[in-house]
Design an enzyme around this catalytic site. Structure first.
Site, PDB file in Angstrom:
ATOM      1  N   LYS A  62      49.068  34.013   9.597  1.00  0.00           N
ATOM      2  CA  LYS A  62      48.092  32.857  10.313  1.00  0.00           C
ATOM      3  C   LYS A  62      47.358  33.302  11.279  1.00  0.00           C
ATOM      4  O   LYS A  62      45.842  32.814  11.398  1.00  0.00           O
ATOM      5  CB  LYS A  62      48.752  31.605   9.877  1.00  0.00           C
ATOM      6  CG  LYS A  62      49.337  31.570   8.850  1.00  0.00           C
ATOM      7  CD  LYS A  62      49.738  30.429   8.114  1.00  0.00           C
ATOM      8  CE  LYS A  62      50.303  30.134   6.299  1.00  0.00           C
ATOM      9  NZ  LYS A  62      51.529  31.092   6.856  1.00  0.00           N
ATOM     10  N   ASP A  63      47.621  33.080  12.551  1.00  0.00           N
ATOM     11  CA  ASP A  63      46.693  33.828  13.847  1.00  0.00           C
ATOM     12  C   ASP A  63      45.276  34.953  12.982  1.00  0.00           C
ATOM     13  O   ASP A  63      44.554  34.340  13.356  1.00  0.00           O
ATOM     14  CB  ASP A  63      47.611  34.263  14.409  1.00  0.00           C
ATOM     15  CG  ASP A  63      48.827  33.230  15.152  1.00  0.00           C
ATOM     16  OD1 ASP A  63      48.118  32.166  15.532  1.00  0.00           O
ATOM     17  OD2 ASP A  63      49.515  33.926  15.577  1.00  0.00           O
TER      18      ASP A  63
END
Ligand SMILES: *Cc1c(COP(=O)(O)O)cnc(C)c1O
Length: 503
Positions: free
Chosen positions: A112-113
């Protein structure tokens, strides 16, 4: 400004890309989609030799078509220059006969980064482009991974604050520590007395409380969301599909134009949908292999063309995939139906009322052309982690193991020999307990000791961000009832950033 986006449920609700980033969701509850997606292609032959950031620039400038080129460059640079632990951003490695693209080298060790590092910059750029002034307050309810990635992404980004609510006792020890030790003057974290659904409903209620929003707007404060339905989260994920392909060409694993498969551990359908976007944009993809765990709604859907969420939600060893309603599937339905907004609206209405819908035969057929669905349960996921480690010395996390095994089953099933890439979504150390158990059996040692032990035994390094949290100061102590969440947001909105420093 070109209004290239529209609601999946109503073509009259148009928006420019920058407006869609700011709004997150269309006024009718639909998701923003680009009607002409695929009209403009990414020139594949120009990719080999390019860096991750250069490829991201090419892809983003097509999908965020009202952003000036310079702005896109700036956003990409701010997102990926320092925050990732490798300059490659998403390295591609060979494991056995397959390839693995590692999406977990960002500040929170989860995929998700990749999107949440750039979303804040896309948001502030959109803000300027739409001549808005004031402060953006990002509200997020999290079941674990998104909250921390949002906090890291928005940390100290000028003109923004980020407020994260998590269910007290409902996230893992490591996940909670990741959040409550969060640094940054503009970050706010609060444990909610309730479960994830309570926190999520609380956040939704704040978004839809008109008088609260009006009062905030009066003070030049605007609420927005870092949820995966925002195109600002979806679009950046398309870049690593192209990057993976460029690497395969550079390594002479494929020739320009050859097709490849991608296997993706899937929950909310955001990651794999970005793969479908890549295909529409010209990337030669053969199959997108959709991997589910015990919560195999998508497996059934791809097989039968019926989406049915009326079933029990299991807690598994791959918790980030424990989901029954995959929000981003709505966008795929839009494209599979030939941009038929009314049909999508009908399906979504059915999903809301009866929890079930059935797509047209021709859509179901098209779905099977592009996608293959598989599901892998705990025992097989654990065996895969152990076997891949023993055979190739490569350590898979619990989510990636589901995709790896699904790919193997797909190959057995179809005899397809197309070169294949597995997207790896988390560092094995983020789920150290389950990975350790898969390799060496159950133990009762605490998470941090386990991480060390796992690292020593496998000689794989623990990511710094995970190692550090044990010694970090706890900075966030707040907890509240669901009905006090709005008050918490109001208080956060009132804090002057330089006051927070001495808090
Ligand atoms: C969020 C997440 C997924 C699921 O991705 P979707 O885009 O929701 O399908 C898979 N693995 C990990 C580790 C995640 O954090």
């Amino acid at each position: 400004m070109a209004q290239s986006y529209e609601s999946t449920r109503n073509f009259q609700l148009k928006a420019a890309a920058s407006e869609a980033v700011l709004k997150g969701i269309a006024d009718d509850g639909g998701l923003f989609v680009m009607r002409d997606l695929g009209k403009k292609k990414v020139p594949i032959m120009s990719l080999p030799g390019k860096s991750y950031m250069e490829i991201a620039e090419v892809v983003l400038s097509i999908l965020l078509d009202d952003f000036p080129e310079e702005k896109i460059k700036e956003c990409v640079r701010k997102a990926y220059t320092e925050k990732f632990s490798t300059p490659e951003v998403t390295p591609v490695v060979k494991v056995g006969e397959n390839y693995v693209t590692e999406l977990f080298h960002g500040p929170t060790s989860a995929f998700k980064d990749v999107a949440l590092c750039i979303l804040p910059h896309l948001m502030t750029a959109s803000y300027e482009m739409n001549k808005m002034a004031g402060e953006i307050i990002i509200l997020t309810a999290t079941s674990g991974d998104t909250g921390k990635a949002a906090l890291e992404g928005f940390k100290d980004v000028k003109g923004t604050k980020v407020v994260v609510f998590y269910p007290l006792g409902g996230v893992s020890k490591v996940q909670e520590l990741q959040m409550v030790t969060q640094e940054g003057e503009n970050t706010f974290v609060c444990g909610v007395k309730g479960n994830f659904d309570d926190a999520q409903t609380g956040v939704k209620n704040i978004f839809t409380n008109k008088s609260f929003n009006r009062e905030m707007a009066g003070r030049n404060k605007f609420l927005s969301s870092a949820n995966s339905i925002n195109i600002g989260r979806l679009v950046p994920q398309t870049a690593y599909y192209f990057y993976s392909y460029a690497k395969l060409i550079e390594e002479e694993a494929v020739k320009l134009g050859d097709k490849v498969n991608f296997a993706v551990p899937t929950g909310n359908f955001g990651n794999i949908l970005a793969g479908y976007y890549a295909k529409m944009l010209g990337l030669p993809i053969n199959k997108l292999i959709c991997a589910s765990n015990e919560n195999n709604v998508l497996y059934d859907f791809i097989k039968r063309g019926v989406y049915d969420k009326n079933r029990e939600l299991y807690r598994t060893i791959s918790p980030s995939m424990d989901i029954l309603v995959s929000s981003n599937l709505e966008r795929l339905l839009y494209y599979m139906s030939g941009n038929d907004n009314e049909r999508v609206k009908d399906y979504m209405d059915r999903l809301n009322t009866s929890g079930r819908y059935e797509i047209l035969d021709q859509m179901a057929e098209k779905l099977k052309e592009d996608f293959y669905g598989g599901c892998v349960f705990k025992e097989d996921a654990q065996k895969t982690i152990k076997r891949v480690y023993e055979e190739y010395g490569y350590l898979l996390d619990t989510h990636t193991a589901v995709a790896y095994k699904t790919l193997e089953e797909y190959k057995m099933d179809t005899k397809d020999e197309t070169v294949s890439v597995v997207l790896s979504t988390a560092s094995p150390f983020k789920f150290a307990g389950s990975v350790y158990e898969a390799l060496y059996g159950k133990t009762n040692v605490d998470e941090f000791a386990l991480m060390e032990d796992l690292s020593q035994k496998t000689r794989v390094k623990i990511p710094e961000n995970l190692k550090e949290i044990k010694n970090k100061k706890i900075r966030h102590f707040e907890a509240c009832e669901v009905n006090e969440m709005e008050g918490f947001v109001a208080k956060a909105s009132n804090k002057r950033i330089n006051e927070v420093k001495n808090d």
